[in-house]
Design a protein around this motif. Structure first.
Motif, PDB file in Angstrom:
ATOM      1  N   ILE A 296       1.017   4.469  -2.824  1.00 20.33           N
ATOM      2  CA  ILE A 296       1.152   5.763  -2.374  1.00 20.33           C
ATOM      3  C   ILE A 296       1.888   6.234  -3.074  1.00 20.33           C
ATOM      4  O   ILE A 296       2.039   6.900  -3.932  1.00 20.33           O
ATOM      5  CB  ILE A 296      -0.095   5.973  -1.216  1.00 20.33           C
ATOM      6  CG1 ILE A 296      -0.788   5.159  -1.156  1.00 20.33           C
ATOM      7  CG2 ILE A 296       0.660   7.216  -0.981  1.00 20.33           C
ATOM      8  CD1 ILE A 296      -1.332   5.272   0.588  1.00 20.33           C
TER       9      ILE A 296
ATOM     10  N   VAL B 103       1.247  -1.015  -0.120  1.00 19.43           N
ATOM     11  CA  VAL B 103       0.196  -0.193  -0.086  1.00 19.43           C
ATOM     12  C   VAL B 103       1.024   1.359   0.025  1.00 19.43           C
ATOM     13  O   VAL B 103       0.326   2.287  -0.321  1.00 19.43           O
ATOM     14  CB  VAL B 103      -0.829   0.363   0.931  1.00 19.43           C
ATOM     15  CG1 VAL B 103      -1.560   1.249   1.712  1.00 19.43           C
ATOM     16  CG2 VAL B 103      -2.049  -1.001   1.184  1.00 19.43           C
ATOM     17  N   SER B 104       1.775   1.198   1.233  1.00 20.18           N
ATOM     18  CA  SER B 104       2.760   2.377   0.731  1.00 20.18           C
ATOM     19  C   SER B 104       3.567   2.502  -0.278  1.00 20.18           C
ATOM     20  O   SER B 104       3.593   3.864  -0.596  1.00 20.18           O
ATOM     21  CB  SER B 104       4.267   2.360   1.547  1.00 20.18           C
ATOM     22  OG  SER B 104       3.289   1.808   3.364  1.00 20.18           O
TER      23      SER B 104
END
Length: 91
Positions: free
Chosen positions: A91, A87-88
């Motif tokens: 993003i 997820v990081s």
């Protein structure tokens, strides 16, 4: 009825039947009492051994359960870390 209860009830029934058979056997009271005492001592020794075996089995099962739980927790932690990293990165 699970197997443990079945064998416990069966064992009690066998012991009661044996005791009745000894009591009504055509022999002297002293000899019958001696036999009953010996059988009771044998049963006591058997129960002590069985209790120790059950305790050992329970200890092994608990250790295995802890090991499995630690493996599951570790795998879940690693999966969560990978998910957070993914997820990081997105993003």
């Amino acid at each position: 009825m699970d197997a443990l209860k079945f064998w416990a009830v069966f064992s009690i029934g066998v012991a009661a039947g044996a005791a009745v058979a000894l009591i009504y056997a055509p022999q002297s009271g002293a000899k019958t009492r001696k036999q009953l005492k010996r059988k009771l001592e044998d049963a006591t020794d058997y129960l002590k051994d069985a209790t120790e075996n059950i305790g050992d089995y329970a200890d092994k099962a608990a250790k295995r359960g802890r090991d499995v739980w630690e493996d599951v927790a570790d795998s879940a932690s690693k999966a969560a870390s990978r998910g957070v990293k993914t997820v990081s990165d997105l993003i």
